[in-house]
Write a protein that holds these residues in place. Structure first.
Motif, PDB file in Angstrom:
ATOM      1  N   LYS A 105       0.864  -1.187   0.000  1.00 26.18           N
ATOM      2  CA  LYS A 105       0.000   0.000   0.000  1.00 26.18           C
ATOM      3  C   LYS A 105       0.901   1.237   0.000  1.00 26.18           C
ATOM      4  N   HIS A 160      -2.807  -2.365  -3.003  1.00 25.18           N
ATOM      5  CA  HIS A 160      -3.719  -1.278  -2.647  1.00 25.18           C
ATOM      6  C   HIS A 160      -3.270  -0.002  -3.353  1.00 25.18           C
ATOM      7  N   TYR A 170      -8.848   2.391  -2.794  1.00 25.52           N
ATOM      8  CA  TYR A 170      -9.377   3.032  -1.591  1.00 25.52           C
ATOM      9  C   TYR A 170      -9.488   4.529  -1.839  1.00 25.52           C
TER      10      TYR A 170
END
Length: 128
Positions: free
Chosen positions: A64, A98, A126
């Motif tokens: 991420k 991510h 996200y």
């Protein structure tokens, strides 16, 4: 003998890294633009070389990153290559990539890695 967990705290230049096989937590997140990329990632690569000898049956690693530089990309590839070797030994490996839904460059970077190695990638967006 179980391999020790490996944890580094993030800085403005380096990511947060947790490699904890006992609890099944493998993650790298944040920013990665260290002055000396080898100083940051050679211990990670060494850790994965040891982990490979007695890897969990199923390894899920979460990437991420908000940003990483070209030097980091090379060493991330080295990590992925070691994960690919783990998969080739009959273990399951999943990469959760991510990315901020607004950062399609980061998604694209993950797709480029996916094209380079024989590993299962899951792309998870996200909102920032």
């Amino acid at each position: 003998m179980a391999i020790e967990k490996f944890i580094t705290k993030s800085t403005e230049q380096t990511p947060y890294i947790t490699l904890d096989p006992e609890n099944g937590i493998f993650e790298m997140k944040g920013v990665s633009r260290p002055e000396d990329v080898n100083k940051n990632y050679i211990p990670v690569i060494q850790w994965f070389k040891e982990y490979k000898k007695a890897a969990n049956d199923h390894t899920v690693i979460d990437f991420k990153f908000d940003y990483f530089n070209t030097a980091t990309a090379k060493l991330l590839y080295d990590v992925l290559a070691l994960l690919e070797e783990i998969k080739e030994s009959g273990k399951k490996v999943l990469i959760n990539w991510h990315y901020n839904e607004m950062d399609l460059d980061m998604k694209s970077a993950g797709q480029e890695f996916e094209d380079m190695v024989d590993l299962e990638f899951k792309f998870l967006s996200y909102k920032a």
